[in-house]
Design a protein around this motif. Structure first.
Motif: not given
Ligand SMILES: Nc1ncnc2c1ncn2[C@@H]1O[C@H](COP(=O)(O)OP(=O)(O)OP(=O)(O)O)[C@@H](O)[C@H]1O
Ligand SMILES: [Mg+2]
Length: 251
Positions: A14, A17, A19, A39-45, A170
């Motif tokens: 992103f 950065r 991810v 949190s923020g490790s990239g799971k949702t991505t 989640e």
């Molecule tokens: N659309 C976006 N634009 C900019 N940065 C993003 C975007 N989506 C995610 N990020 C960043 O990418 C990184 C990974 O996000 P992601 O949502 O995949 O984490 P996660 O492991 O699901 O976290 P959580 O447990 O908090 O849900 C984070 O630093 C987040 O801020």
């Protein structure tokens, strides 16, 4: 077992950065993969990439019969549509149409997007609502349902699309504690029936009992993966141990 999902070298930034930093894993058909990590490790991505809601910068993903190669540039609309039709997503919460009944929420996608006959779709939707314990709530609106019931409508809605794999991000983390069990029970039943599922969750008992494989994601990489007895029961990486310690023994 054949792999239903195969992910190779997935990268995503992103802005400047990074991810996802090269994600690799495979999901055999009929198995459950649980994704854990800070949190923020990239799971949702990762999960959104599996549904092409997020388009990675590099790597390939295969779901069912469709492959996208992101290094080859942005996929065309037709390829994206075919790819997206392989999976369905259940989100954390708040994604039902508020002005539609439970039944209408479940039938919308199959009728409007997949253009299947309304009568067939409705019969199937009622059966799915029954499956998730909501046969008597088909005509209620989301605001008349508890958060847990809304999540179960969300699961029925995902199943109504007849996906090859169901992706959960989640699904219980926004629920009051007493509503979590009902949603997890539905998910356990789906796993028992042989549904292919990828589940991001912090519910470690679910992961231990239901997962065939656990992926520990940290800093945009799969740091450790394997059966729950290994990744949760006997983690090899210090980062995995620290994470599990925080989850299993909160202050
Ligand atoms: N659309 C976006 N634009 C900019 N940065 C993003 C975007 N989506 C995610 N990020 C960043 O990418 C990184 C990974 O996000 P992601 O949502 O995949 O984490 P996660 O492991 O699901 O976290 P959580 O447990 O908090 O849900 C984070 O630093 C987040 O801020
Ligand atoms: Mg997330």
């Amino acid at each position: 077992m054949t792999d239903l999902i195969s992910v190779r070298g997935l990268t995503k930034s992103f802005g400047d950065r990074p991810v996802l930093r090269g994600i690799d894993f495979a999901v055999p058909e009929g198995t459950v993969t649980v994704v854990i990590g800070p949190s923020g490790s990239g799971k949702t991505t990762v999960l959104r990439s599996l549904n092409a809601l997020e388009l990675p910068d590099g790597g390939t993903v295969t779901v069912g019969s469709e492959t996208l190669d992101f290094a080859a540039g942005e996929p065309g609309r037709a390829a994206l549509a075919r790819y997206r039709a392989q999976s369905a997503m259940v989100f954390q919460s708040h994604n039902l149409f508020p002005h539609k009944t439970a039944l209408e929420n479940v039938t919308e996608g199959p009728i409007v997007v997949q253009r299947r006959p309304a009568g067939d779709v409705e019969a199937e939707a009622r059966a799915l609502l029954d499956r998730v314990g909501l046969a008597d709530h088909a005509d209620k609106y989301p605001h008349q349902l508890s958060g847990g019931q809304q999540q179960r409508v969300g699961i029925a809605r995902a199943l109504a699309l007849r996906p090859k794999v169901v992706l959960f991000d989640e699904p219980t983390s926004a629920l009051d504690p007493e509503l979590v069990g009902g949603v997890l029970t539905v998910m356990r039943d789906l796993a028992t029936e042989g549904r292919t599922m990828v589940v991001v969750t912090h519910e470690m008992a679910f992961a231990r009992d239901v997962a065939d494989q656990v992926l520990f994601v940290d800093g945009g990489k799969v740091l450790e993966s394997g059966p729950p007895a290994e990744v949760i029961g006997d983690p090899q990486q210090a980062r995995t141990r620290e994470f599990l310690d925080r989850i299993l023994h909160p202050l």
